[in-house]
Motif scaffolding. Structure first.
Motif, PDB file in Angstrom:
ATOM      1  N   MET A 279       0.827  -1.202   0.000  1.00 55.17           N
ATOM      2  CA  MET A 279       0.000   0.000   0.000  1.00 55.17           C
ATOM      3  C   MET A 279       0.865   1.256   0.000  1.00 55.17           C
ATOM      4  N   ARG A 280       1.899   1.257   0.814  1.00 53.10           N
ATOM      5  CA  ARG A 280       2.797   2.419   0.866  1.00 53.10           C
ATOM      6  C   ARG A 280       3.564   2.585  -0.447  1.00 53.10           C
ATOM      7  N   LYS A 281       3.957   1.467  -1.028  1.00 51.56           N
ATOM      8  CA  LYS A 281       4.692   1.519  -2.292  1.00 51.56           C
ATOM      9  C   LYS A 281       3.828   2.101  -3.402  1.00 51.56           C
ATOM     10  N   ARG A 282       2.542   1.682  -3.477  1.00 51.90           N
ATOM     11  CA  ARG A 282       1.651   2.200  -4.516  1.00 51.90           C
ATOM     12  C   ARG A 282       1.398   3.695  -4.328  1.00 51.90           C
ATOM     13  N   ALA A 283       1.171   4.112  -3.098  1.00 49.65           N
ATOM     14  CA  ALA A 283       0.866   5.523  -2.834  1.00 49.65           C
ATOM     15  C   ALA A 283       2.058   6.416  -3.162  1.00 49.65           C
ATOM     16  N   THR A 284       3.240   6.031  -2.692  1.00 48.09           N
ATOM     17  CA  THR A 284       4.436   6.854  -2.939  1.00 48.09           C
ATOM     18  C   THR A 284       4.840   6.823  -4.411  1.00 48.09           C
ATOM     19  N   SER A 285       4.610   5.689  -5.067  1.00 50.81           N
ATOM     20  CA  SER A 285       4.925   5.578  -6.490  1.00 50.81           C
ATOM     21  C   SER A 285       4.087   6.548  -7.307  1.00 50.81           C
ATOM     22  N   SER A 286       2.856   6.754  -6.886  1.00 49.34           N
ATOM     23  CA  SER A 286       1.985   7.703  -7.583  1.00 49.34           C
ATOM     24  C   SER A 286       2.572   9.109  -7.536  1.00 49.34           C
ATOM     25  N   VAL A 287       3.056   9.515  -6.362  1.00 45.75           N
ATOM     26  CA  VAL A 287       3.664  10.839  -6.201  1.00 45.75           C
ATOM     27  C   VAL A 287       4.926  10.961  -7.043  1.00 45.75           C
ATOM     28  N   ALA A 288       5.809   9.961  -6.954  1.00 43.08           N
ATOM     29  CA  ALA A 288       7.086  10.000  -7.655  1.00 43.08           C
ATOM     30  C   ALA A 288       6.895  10.092  -9.167  1.00 43.08           C
ATOM     31  N   ASN A 289       5.939   9.347  -9.705  1.00 42.78           N
ATOM     32  CA  ASN A 289       5.699   9.368 -11.147  1.00 42.78           C
ATOM     33  C   ASN A 289       5.084  10.678 -11.617  1.00 42.78           C
ATOM     34  N   ILE A 290       4.222  11.268 -10.801  1.00 45.00           N
ATOM     35  CA  ILE A 290       3.667  12.581 -11.150  1.00 45.00           C
ATOM     36  C   ILE A 290       4.788  13.608 -11.224  1.00 45.00           C
ATOM     37  N   ALA A 291       5.695  13.551 -10.262  1.00 42.50           N
ATOM     38  CA  ALA A 291       6.816  14.501 -10.245  1.00 42.50           C
ATOM     39  C   ALA A 291       7.716  14.307 -11.461  1.00 42.50           C
ATOM     40  N   GLU A 292       8.056  13.049 -11.761  1.00 42.06           N
ATOM     41  CA  GLU A 292       8.987  12.778 -12.857  1.00 42.06           C
ATOM     42  C   GLU A 292       8.365  13.070 -14.219  1.00 42.06           C
ATOM     43  N   ALA A 293       7.040  13.128 -14.281  1.00 36.05           N
ATOM     44  CA  ALA A 293       6.365  13.449 -15.543  1.00 36.05           C
ATOM     45  C   ALA A 293       6.618  14.891 -15.978  1.00 36.05           C
TER      46      ALA A 293
END
Length: 360
Positions: A279-293
């Motif tokens: 759950m933590r991995k999915r949530a943080t991955s969402s933030v990281a990918n938005i930033a890297e976009a």
């Protein structure tokens, strides 16, 4: 390395330069090489981006039986390809079809290769990586396989991409600097999530976040100068990227991470370590990918937004599992789902706009 292999790789790099590194333009070229038995040759290229790696692996698997590994010196098709390497792509026996005529006629632009270790952007990136590694030594042990690994990876990627960008091709420098800019924004996102969990102090965050901003500004200024001078006549992207901290979906995704960490710290989750980790991995991955976009190329923007969407969908499935197990309440689930939907809606709109940009 076999000289014939080297020359095929060089020919492919020329095609990439002429197509301005558009993955949409070069995909059929990769398929063509796969069908003719030589896509495996590109696997050793260090300069290829992640999207190319995925496509090369895809076509290699699809046409694996077609690949020719032996007797390259006497292979008639390969020999004729090399002999025509100096010709425009449309005349080459490799027949890289997707390169448009107007791009074929553009003058090949080159840059002077400098000592990357003397470049201020590289120095700043190296300093950032060193400070991130030092900072992560004080993180909780249970974050070593998650936030620690991710933030160290993204910080290292900034420096590595800058180093790879120090070469003669204008388009490749834009490509590598774009990756570095995206990695800098991702690093800042991991720092912000670390601050939210009180793994670092506000002072520590401000220092490193300011360092990532400096790197982005230096790279942007360099690319702006190149676009105006050496890159004239080339279809290069706008080097200026928006501030991700002003993007509503990014800030809501940070709130989502806060809520997921808060809920998974409750006693009900103590026996569900694997579920908590996912759950933590999915949530943080969402933030990281938005930033890297938030980088230069349309295809990369779209891919990272799409990866963020996939992470949100994966989180939704895990939340349903938590509800079925009775370790999360309907009220808690509703609050998180509403936040997740709001993020998803913004990303969907953004991706639709990006698709429109590509079509135009």
């Amino acid at each position: 390395m076999n000289e014939k292999v080297r020359q095929i790789q060089q020919e492919y790099q020329k095609v990439r330069e002429l197509s301005n590194y558009s993955i949409f333009d070069i995909e059929s070229s990769l398929k063509d090489l796969a069908e003719k038995g030589f896509v495996w040759i590109l696997k050793d290229l260090k300069e290829i981006c992640e999207a190319e790696e995925i496509l090369i692996e895809h076509y290699l698997n699809k046409f694996r039986s077609y690949q020719i590994y032996d007797n390259l010196e006497v292979n008639p098709y390969l020999q004729s390809s090399i002999e025509t390497a100096a010709k425009p792509p449309s005349q080459s026996s490799l027949d890289f079809a997707p390169v448009q005529k107007e791009k074929q006629t553009k003058k090949q632009q080159h840059l002077e290769v400098r000592d990357v270790k003397r470049f201020i952007g590289y120095k700043k990136a190296r300093e950032l990586e060193k400070k991130v590694i030092e900072l992560c030594q004080n993180f909780p042990s249970y974050e070593v396989d998650h936030i620690v690994n991710q933030i160290e990876r993204s910080a290292r990627s900034i420096k590595d991409s800058i180093e790879m960008g120090e070469q003669v091709y204008v388009g490749e420098r834009f490509n590598q600097y774009s990756i570095a800019i995206g990695s800098a924004k991702e690093t800042s996102a991991w720092l912000q999530m670390s601050l939210g969990q009180k793994y670092i102090t506000q002072v520590q965050f401000d220092e490193l976040d300011n360092l990532t901003t400096q790197v982005v500004r230096i790279l942007t200024k360099n690319l702006s100068n190149i676009k105006e001078k050496e890159g004239k006549g080339m279809d290069l992207p706008n080097p200026f990227t928006p501030n991700v901290k002003n993007f509503g979906a990014y800030n809501n995704a940070l709130l989502l991470v806060e809520k997921i960490y808060e809920i998974t710290r409750k006693p009900e989750f103590w026996k569900e370590k694997n579920l908590v980790r996912k759950m933590r991995k999915r949530a943080t991955s969402s933030v990281a990918n938005i930033a890297e976009a938030h980088q230069l190329y349309i295809s990369k923007k779209f891919r990272f937004f799409n990866d963020s969407m996939k992470a949100l969908d994966g989180l939704d499935s895990l939340l349903e599992t938590s509800l079925i197990k009775g370790i999360i309440s309907e009220k808690e689930l509703k609050e998180i789902v509403e936040l997740r939907i709001s993020i998803r809606n913004v990303l969907s709109t953004k991706m639709a706009n990006i698709s429109g940009e590509k079509a135009s």
